[in-house]
Design a protein around this motif. Structure first.
Motif, mmCIF file in Angstrom:
data_model
loop_
_atom_site.group_PDB
_atom_site.id
_atom_site.type_symbol
_atom_site.label_atom_id
_atom_site.label_comp_id
_atom_site.label_asym_id
_atom_site.label_seq_id
_atom_site.Cartn_x
_atom_site.Cartn_y
_atom_site.Cartn_z
ATOM 1 N N LEU A 49 14.977 3.910 -3.801
ATOM 2 C CA LEU A 49 13.737 3.804 -4.584
ATOM 3 C C LEU A 49 12.634 3.139 -3.765
ATOM 4 C CD1 LEU A 49 12.231 4.164 -7.245
ATOM 5 C CD2 LEU A 49 13.099 1.943 -7.974
ATOM 6 N N ASN A 50 12.976 2.089 -3.032
ATOM 7 C CA ASN A 50 11.968 1.406 -2.213
ATOM 8 C C ASN A 50 11.372 2.335 -1.175
ATOM 9 O OD1 ASN A 50 12.497 -0.872 -3.671
ATOM 10 N ND2 ASN A 50 13.586 -1.958 -2.053
ATOM 11 N N THR A 51 12.213 3.191 -0.608
ATOM 12 C CA THR A 51 11.715 4.165 0.371
ATOM 13 C C THR A 51 10.753 5.145 -0.295
ATOM 14 O OG1 THR A 51 13.774 4.010 1.643
ATOM 15 C CG2 THR A 51 12.387 5.945 2.021
ATOM 16 N N ALA A 52 11.101 5.596 -1.515
ATOM 17 C CA ALA A 52 10.221 6.517 -2.250
ATOM 18 C C ALA A 52 8.892 5.847 -2.584
ATOM 19 C CB ALA A 52 10.916 6.984 -3.523
ATOM 20 N N ILE A 53 8.919 4.559 -2.947
ATOM 21 C CA ILE A 53 7.689 3.819 -3.251
ATOM 22 C C ILE A 53 6.819 3.704 -2.003
ATOM 23 C CG2 ILE A 53 6.786 1.539 -3.853
ATOM 24 C CD1 ILE A 53 9.122 1.260 -5.813
ATOM 25 N N ASP A 54 7.430 3.377 -0.872
ATOM 26 C CA ASP A 54 6.676 3.228 0.378
ATOM 27 C C ASP A 54 6.015 4.542 0.785
ATOM 28 O OD1 ASP A 54 7.133 0.525 0.802
ATOM 29 O OD2 ASP A 54 9.031 0.871 1.853
ATOM 30 N N ARG A 55 6.683 5.643 0.514
ATOM 31 C CA ARG A 55 6.159 6.940 0.937
ATOM 32 C C ARG A 55 5.124 7.502 -0.033
ATOM 33 N NH1 ARG A 55 11.770 9.992 2.856
ATOM 34 N NH2 ARG A 55 12.052 8.815 4.814
ATOM 35 N N SER A 56 5.034 6.940 -1.234
ATOM 36 C CA SER A 56 4.080 7.436 -2.240
ATOM 37 C C SER A 56 2.703 6.820 -2.011
ATOM 38 C CB SER A 56 4.573 7.094 -3.653
ATOM 39 O OG SER A 56 5.812 7.696 -3.920
ATOM 40 N N SER A 57 1.667 7.570 -2.349
ATOM 41 C CA SER A 57 0.310 7.057 -2.204
ATOM 42 C C SER A 57 -0.001 6.039 -3.284
ATOM 43 C CB SER A 57 -0.698 8.211 -2.289
ATOM 44 O OG SER A 57 -0.731 8.748 -3.600
ATOM 45 N N GLN A 58 -0.956 5.175 -2.988
ATOM 46 C CA GLN A 58 -1.358 4.163 -3.962
ATOM 47 C C GLN A 58 -1.887 4.821 -5.236
ATOM 48 O OE1 GLN A 58 -1.100 0.660 -3.457
ATOM 49 N NE2 GLN A 58 -1.448 0.717 -5.651
ATOM 50 N N THR A 59 -2.637 5.886 -5.063
ATOM 51 C CA THR A 59 -3.193 6.607 -6.213
ATOM 52 C C THR A 59 -2.096 7.129 -7.129
ATOM 53 O OG1 THR A 59 -5.122 7.279 -4.914
ATOM 54 C CG2 THR A 59 -4.662 8.545 -6.897
ATOM 55 N N TYR A 60 -1.015 7.607 -6.538
ATOM 56 C CA TYR A 60 0.087 8.170 -7.312
ATOM 57 C C TYR A 60 0.819 7.097 -8.109
ATOM 58 C CZ TYR A 60 4.389 10.823 -8.255
ATOM 59 O OH TYR A 60 5.448 11.438 -8.869
ATOM 60 N N LEU A 61 0.966 5.919 -7.525
ATOM 61 C CA LEU A 61 1.733 4.850 -8.171
ATOM 62 C C LEU A 61 0.935 4.091 -9.230
ATOM 63 C CD1 LEU A 61 3.570 3.323 -5.065
ATOM 64 C CD2 LEU A 61 4.524 4.882 -6.773
ATOM 65 N N ASN A 62 -0.392 4.072 -9.113
ATOM 66 C CA ASN A 62 -1.205 3.327 -10.071
ATOM 67 C C ASN A 62 -0.950 3.795 -11.506
ATOM 68 O OD1 ASN A 62 -2.380 1.773 -8.085
ATOM 69 N ND2 ASN A 62 -4.236 3.008 -7.951
ATOM 70 N N ILE A 63 -1.180 2.882 -12.444
ATOM 71 C CA ILE A 63 -0.963 3.174 -13.859
ATOM 72 C C ILE A 63 -2.303 3.503 -14.516
ATOM 73 C CG2 ILE A 63 -0.081 2.273 -16.041
ATOM 74 C CD1 ILE A 63 1.550 0.244 -14.336
ATOM 75 N N SER A 64 -2.396 4.647 -15.166
ATOM 76 C CA SER A 64 -3.629 5.059 -15.846
ATOM 77 C C SER A 64 -3.434 4.956 -17.359
ATOM 78 C CB SER A 64 -4.002 6.496 -15.483
ATOM 79 O OG SER A 64 -4.232 6.616 -14.094
ATOM 80 N N ILE A 65 -4.363 4.268 -18.005
ATOM 81 C CA ILE A 65 -4.348 4.126 -19.461
ATOM 82 C C ILE A 65 -5.594 4.820 -19.997
ATOM 83 C CG2 ILE A 65 -4.299 2.497 -21.386
ATOM 84 C CD1 ILE A 65 -3.276 0.416 -19.251
#
Length: 334
Positions: A49-65
């Motif tokens: 999971l940590n590897t997947a998080i590192d490889r993901s863009s900041q935009t993708y990981l951000n939370i949108s409400i």
């Protein structure tokens, strides 16, 4: 007989001690591996999971409400903002690193110097929205003019109509022929007496359209496309029932986006159009290092509780995050 058996076993152990020691060591090693397997699997899960998080863009990981049913009054917006901050503090404070607030008003009719509203129905009418983005001035440069100031409403006897200062994108300025100093008049509809005067004080462009600040929505905000109206509402002459009044619009023309300070959006415009609704989006910026402190199940639980809290406190709200998709993919693979 007992002495014979003891002597036999002693001679057998002495003769086959290497084989017996190997068997014992194998049994011991197998027991250790079996007992350590859950720890190993948990560690492997976290590393994956940590590897997947590192490889993901900041935009993708951000939370949108997102919510589209927020009353425009200042007290309602402030209450919603407090609910969002409270839900963040209770659930994801460990990896919260900041937020961007985006407010968008309802579709309005706009009088420009070239298109007076008095000729609506005979000539083309411009439509558009008020927008408020937190920290906008830190992510744009000024093609001309200056930054807007809040609290410029004119409620004295000489100018009873509320007034705000606005910024517009260079794309809008060029396509609609608007320049610094133009005075625009904004109204929900021709049958609504409510008006707001919008003075254009700055023309802007994004400093970096690919900046994570824009959440890949730069073109939607700064280079808007024509309004998509429901099928069947247009006639051959491009006449359209819009906002309670029959007007004539150019289907190829993009809406005019007017950027104002947050206080003007909630106080001046909110008071001028009290029955209108806003759409509100909060982009919660997450810290990757903070997220990696939790195992997949803990992280999924935190995001689920955040979703539940916001759904309860902001009816109609939706919560999106690429992290949730990552966790679902991870669960399926497991």
């Amino acid at each position: 007989n007992l002495i014979f058996i003891i002597n036999f076993l002693t001679r057998r152990f002495a003769h086959d001690w290497k084989l017996l020691l190997s068997i014992f060591a194998g049994i011991l090693l197998s027991s250790m591996l079996v007992s350590g397997a859950p720890i190993f699997l948990d560690s492997l899960e976290r590393i994956t999971l940590n590897t997947a998080i590192d490889r993901s863009s900041q935009t993708y990981l951000n939370i949108s409400i997102f919510t589209s049913t927020l009353p425009s009054g200042n007290d309602k917006i402030s209450h919603a903002d407090l609910n969002v901050k409270g839900a963040i503090e209770r659930n994801v404070s460990e990896f919260y690193s900041g937020e961007i607030e985006y407010l968008k008003g309802g579709l309005s009719l706009i009088e420009t110097p070239n298109r007076p509203l008095s000729k609506a129905g005979k000539e083309f009418t411009t439509r558009g929205y008020f927008h408020s983005l937190s920290e906008l001035e830190n992510h744009v440069h000024f093609v001309s003019g200056r930054n807007s100031e809040s609290g410029v409403e004119g409620n004295d006897d000489s100018s009873p109509t509320p007034t705000v200062e606005v910024l517009i994108s260079s794309h809008n300025a060029n396509s609609l022929g608007i320049v610094i100093g133009d005075q625009l008049i904004v109204t929900p509809s021709l049958i609504d007496p409510s008006l707001v005067i919008a003075n254009v004080v700055g023309i802007i462009e994004a400093s970096d359209p690919l900046d994570p600040y824009w959440q890949k929505n730069h073109d939607i905000i700064m280079r808007p496309v024509p309004v998509e109206d429901p099928p069947g509402t247009w006639s051959a002459l491009s006449e359209h029932w819009s906002l309670g009044t029959r007007i004539k619009v150019d289907p190829r023309e993009p809406p005019l986006h007017l950027f104002v300070k947050r206080s003007d959006m909630t106080n001046v415009i909110g008071n001028a159009f009290p029955s209108s609704f806003l759409s509100a989006t909060w982009i919660i910026e997450v810290d990757k290092h903070g997220m990696k402190q939790f195992d997949p199940h803990e992280l999924a639980s935190k995001l689920s509780k955040l979703d539940a809290d916001l759904t309860e406190e902001l009816p109609g709200a939706s919560v999106f995050s690429g992290t949730t998709s990552l966790l679902r993919q991870f669960e399926r693979r497991s």
